[in-house]
Scaffold this motif. Structure first.
Motif, mmCIF file in Angstrom:
data_model
loop_
_atom_site.group_PDB
_atom_site.id
_atom_site.type_symbol
_atom_site.label_atom_id
_atom_site.label_comp_id
_atom_site.label_asym_id
_atom_site.label_seq_id
_atom_site.Cartn_x
_atom_site.Cartn_y
_atom_site.Cartn_z
ATOM 1 N N THR A 148 0.806 -1.227 0.000
ATOM 2 C CA THR A 148 0.000 0.000 0.000
ATOM 3 C C THR A 148 0.837 1.273 0.000
ATOM 4 O OG1 THR A 148 -0.139 -0.054 2.423
ATOM 5 C CG2 THR A 148 -1.915 -1.139 1.183
ATOM 6 N N THR A 149 2.150 1.170 0.091
ATOM 7 C CA THR A 149 3.004 2.355 0.124
ATOM 8 C C THR A 149 4.194 2.178 -0.812
ATOM 9 O OG1 THR A 149 4.316 1.502 1.988
ATOM 10 C CG2 THR A 149 2.396 2.865 2.523
ATOM 11 N N TRP A 150 4.663 3.285 -1.356
ATOM 12 C CA TRP A 150 5.847 3.278 -2.208
ATOM 13 C C TRP A 150 6.433 4.683 -2.207
ATOM 14 C CZ3 TRP A 150 1.089 1.389 -3.715
ATOM 15 C CH2 TRP A 150 0.232 2.310 -4.340
ATOM 16 N N GLU A 151 7.766 4.756 -2.307
ATOM 17 C CA GLU A 151 8.404 6.065 -2.255
ATOM 18 C C GLU A 151 9.826 6.009 -2.793
ATOM 19 O OE1 GLU A 151 9.190 7.513 1.689
ATOM 20 O OE2 GLU A 151 9.563 5.509 2.489
ATOM 21 N N THR A 152 10.283 7.161 -3.283
ATOM 22 C CA THR A 152 11.675 7.355 -3.631
ATOM 23 C C THR A 152 12.394 7.899 -2.407
ATOM 24 O OG1 THR A 152 11.091 7.837 -5.928
ATOM 25 C CG2 THR A 152 13.274 8.521 -5.196
ATOM 26 N N ILE A 153 13.552 7.349 -2.101
ATOM 27 C CA ILE A 153 14.311 7.758 -0.915
ATOM 28 C C ILE A 153 15.631 8.366 -1.372
ATOM 29 C CG2 ILE A 153 15.412 6.957 1.215
ATOM 30 C CD1 ILE A 153 13.411 4.614 1.192
ATOM 31 N N ASP A 154 15.894 9.601 -0.936
ATOM 32 C CA ASP A 154 17.158 10.238 -1.279
ATOM 33 C C ASP A 154 17.942 10.665 -0.043
ATOM 34 O OD1 ASP A 154 15.635 12.372 -0.421
ATOM 35 O OD2 ASP A 154 15.526 13.362 -2.379
ATOM 36 N N ASP A 155 17.409 10.401 1.144
ATOM 37 C CA ASP A 155 18.134 10.724 2.364
ATOM 38 C C ASP A 155 19.421 9.893 2.425
ATOM 39 O OD1 ASP A 155 18.174 11.848 5.271
ATOM 40 O OD2 ASP A 155 18.463 9.693 5.519
ATOM 41 N N PRO A 156 20.597 10.519 2.530
ATOM 42 C CA PRO A 156 21.863 9.775 2.460
ATOM 43 C C PRO A 156 21.996 8.663 3.497
ATOM 44 C CG PRO A 156 22.261 12.134 2.258
ATOM 45 C CD PRO A 156 20.820 11.975 2.629
ATOM 46 N N THR A 157 21.535 8.908 4.717
ATOM 47 C CA THR A 157 21.662 7.884 5.756
ATOM 48 C C THR A 157 20.779 6.684 5.454
ATOM 49 O OG1 THR A 157 22.169 9.559 7.430
ATOM 50 C CG2 THR A 157 21.434 7.412 8.237
#
Length: 311
Positions: free
Chosen positions: A244-253
């Motif tokens: 039910t969820t999806w996302e692009t992650i760009d946080d370096p950690t």
């Protein structure tokens, strides 16, 4: 051979290069006074919400004292950023997050993929993709066809001999055996994988995480993809997707932690003779598929692949 131009990646790289004003010691006020911009407008440029006109970019390059080679590169990036992306025709089908994946994926140099529930989207057959969507009773048939077409267009990079994309995919044994769409769809999917492995041997590597694996940093996860790019200035991006969820992650950690988990999972899907960076015992290790699945010399965790195709 090259990576295809992606308007999203070009816009991203252009913005990152213009942020070099910080390294050059150029204040925003100097830019706004020189070009007559507001601070808000320049902020939008640096955050990829605006693309400078050709005249403004030329003046910025003079202010930043870029050399001839870099000016040529920046002009090429601006031209690419103004193009209409191949995924834009499907913008009405997908939400903003999925569209955020499509642009970078088109311009990525390599993809590292882990799948717990499904075969990687880059490796699916049309009927398998359609079968995954089948439970969605609210989807009109025409929309389903468009979604299948969109996914197959994304897969075209693997078949392009001039494309430098590499894909490293780890699939759980459960995902490989699940008869989504029925036995014939399963058989066709495995034959399709065998064909891709044979035809794209320089670009594609598939590993299977076996049922016997007792540890994996991604157990409980669904889909995770790491995207890397030609330009070293562009950081690795992650795409994470559940039911039910999806996302692009760009946080370096977060990306660093996910990269570590993917590395360990990929190591756990390698055959014993190739070694294991995670130092797992042999019983935890899987199989790297580099030859057709109907080759009797290869197995999917000790199961004859010919049997898997025929079952």
């Amino acid at each position: 051979m090259s990576t295809p131009a992606s308007p999203v990646v070009a816009s991203w790289e252009l913005a990152l290069r213009l942020k070099r004003r910080e390294q050059l010691g150029i204040e925003v006020r100097a830019i706004t006074e020189e070009l007559g911009f507001t601070r808000n407008y320049w902020s939008a440029v640096e955050n990829e919400r605006k693309i400078l006109s050709l005249e403004s970019l030329t003046r910025i390059m003079e202010l930043f004292e870029f050399d001839a080679e870099e000016r040529e590169e920046l002009l090429a990036l601006r031209a690419a950023a103004k193009e209409r992306g191949s995924c834009s025709r499907y913008s009405a089908l997908f939400d903003d997050e999925i569209q955020r994946l499509c642009g970078p994926e088109l311009g990525a140099r390599s993809l590292r993929d882990y799948e717990n529930l499904f075969t990687s989207g880059m490796l699916q057959t049309a009927n398998y993709t359609r079968a995954i969507m089948l439970p969605d009773v609210t989807m009109r048939p025409a929309e389903g066809d468009q979604r299948v077409e969109a996914r197959q267009r994304r897969q075209a990079r693997l078949a392009d001999e001039n494309d430098t994309l590499t894909l490293t995919a780890v699939i759980s044994e459960a995902a490989l055996r699940q008869q989504i769409g029925g036995r014939q769809v399963l058989r066709n999917r495995l034959v399709h994988l065998a064909t891709l492995i044979e035809q794209c041997s320089d670009q594609l590597e598939i590993g299977v995480l076996p049922f016997t694996a007792t540890t994996c940093g991604l157990f409980g996860g669904a889909t995770l993809v790491l995207l890397d790019f030609d330009d070293p200035q562009l950081p690795t991006l992650a795409w994470q997707e559940a039911v039910t969820t999806w996302e692009t992650i760009d946080d370096p950690t977060q990306v660093r932690n996910l990269t570590r988990d993917v590395f360990r999972t990929h190591a756990g899907a390698r055959p014993e003779q190739e070694g294991n960076a995670a130092n797992d015992p042999p019983s935890h290790q899987g199989t790297r598929l580099r030859k057709p699945l109907d080759d009797e010399a290869h197995t999917i965790h000790l199961v004859p692949p010919r049997r898997m195709v025929q079952e």
